[in-house]
Design a protein around this motif. Structure first.
Motif, PDB file in Angstrom:
ATOM      1  N   LYS A 166       0.845  -1.180   0.000  1.00 57.25           N
ATOM      2  CA  LYS A 166       0.000   0.000   0.000  1.00 57.25           C
ATOM      3  C   LYS A 166       0.885   1.236   0.000  1.00 57.25           C
ATOM      4  O   LYS A 166       1.771   1.379   0.860  1.00 57.25           O
ATOM      5  N   THR A 217      -3.060   0.858   8.838  1.00 54.73           N
ATOM      6  CA  THR A 217      -3.289   0.684   7.393  1.00 54.73           C
ATOM      7  C   THR A 217      -3.450  -0.794   7.063  1.00 54.73           C
ATOM      8  O   THR A 217      -4.331  -1.177   6.280  1.00 54.73           O
ATOM      9  N   GLU A 264      -9.127   0.654   3.326  1.00 53.86           N
ATOM     10  CA  GLU A 264      -8.052   1.147   2.474  1.00 53.86           C
ATOM     11  C   GLU A 264      -7.889   0.157   1.334  1.00 53.86           C
ATOM     12  O   GLU A 264      -7.870  -1.055   1.563  1.00 53.86           O
TER      13      GLU A 264
END
Length: 240
Positions: A9, A42, A51
Motif C-alpha cells: 500500500k 493501514t 483502504e
C-alpha cells in the motif's frame, strides 16, 4: 480465515505496507504492535478494504475480497470493526445505534434487533443506557457501545484499531475486559494496540510491525521474553 498475499500500500510516493503475506486462522487473536507510523492501522484497514491495497491479494473466508467484482459491503457484514474514536451516530439513541445496521441490511427485524441490543447491552453492563444519546456517555461507555454495535451484526471476525488509545487511563480496563471476554468465547480477532499487557494476556500471536513490514512474530510469552529483531528489542525497551 484471512490470507494476505504480497500486500503493498502506497500513498503517493510513500510506501506504507511493503509486500506483506500473512495468514490468520479461525479463532486466533492476533495482536499487532509497533511504533507509530509503522503501518499497523493501514494493514488492519486493508483487511476489510477501508483502504484499497496498491497491489496484492486478500482472501476472507474463501472469497478474494480484492477482486473488483466482489460486493464488499456484503463481505463487511461478517467483519466487525471498532475504531479509535467510537464513530457512534450522535443523533441516534444507543439502542438505534446498535439496531440500525442489522435492520437496514435485512439481517433481522426491528423487534428482534431491539431484543438483541438489550441482551448485548446487559453483557457490557449498559442496559440502562439504551435510550440515552452518545453525548451522555463516558469515553469508555462509548467504546463498549461501539463493540456491541459491531457484535449486533454477528460477525465472524472482529477488527480493533487502537480501541483504547483515545480513552482516559481509568476507562481502558473496562473496554479491555469486554475484549478479553470475546477472546475467551473464541471470536477471531485482529487488534492493533499499544496495550502490551493485553497483547501478552490475550494474544494467541503477536506481530511486530515497523517500516511497513512484519519484522517478527511469535506467541506472546516468547516474543516479549526473548525478542530477536533489533527493532523489536529497542521498541520493547521503551514501552515495557
Amino acid at each position: 480465515m484471512i490470507y494476505v498475499d504480497h500486500l503493498t500500500k502506497s500513498f503517493g510516493d510513500h510506501l506504507v505496507l511493503d509486500d506483506i503475506s500473512e495468514h490468520i486462522a479461525p479463532g486466533e487473536k492476533v495482536v499487532v504492535i509497533g511504533p507509530s507510523g509503522s503501518g499497523k492501522s493501514t494493514f488492519l484497514r486493508c483487511l476489510n478494504l477501508l483502504e484499497t491495497p496498491t497491489s496484492g491479494k486478500i482472501t476472507f473466508n474463501g472469497t478474494e475480497i480484492t477482486d473488483p467484482k466482489v460486493k464488499i459491503d456484503e463481505v463487511r457484514r461478517q467483519m466487525g470493526m471498532v475504531f479509535q474514536h467510537f464513530n457512534l451516530f450522535a443523533n441516534l439513541t444507543i439502542r438505534k445505534n446498535i439496531t440500525l445496521a442489522p435492520v437496514r441490511t435485512g439481517l433481522m427485524k426491528q423487534d428482534e434487533a431491539d431484543e438483541l441490543a438489550i441482551t448485548l447491552l446487559k453483557r457490557v453492563n449498559l442496559a440502562d443506557k439504551a435510550d440515552a444519546y452518545p453525548v451522555q456517555l463516558s469515553g469508555g461507555q462509548k467504546q463498549r457501545i461501539a463493540i456491541v454495535r459491531a457484535l449486533a451484526m454477528k460477525p465472524k471476525l472482529m477488527l480493533f484499531d487502537e480501541p483504547t488509545s483515545a480513552l482516559d487511563p481509568e476507562m481502558v480496563g473496562e473496554v479491555l475486559e469486554v475484549m478479553k471476554e470475546l477472546a475467551d468465547e473464541g471470536m477471531t480477532m485482529v487488534v492493533v494496540t499499544h496495550e502490551m499487557g493485553f497483547a501478552r494476556e490475550v494474544g494467541s500471536r503477536v506481530l511486530f510491525m515497523a517500516d511497513g513490514k512484519i519484522l517478527e512474530q511469535n506467541e506472546p510469552a516468547t516474543l516479549f521474553a526473548n525478542p530477536q529483531h533489533p527493532r523489536l528489542k529497542d521498541f520493547l525497551s521503551k514501552v515495557l
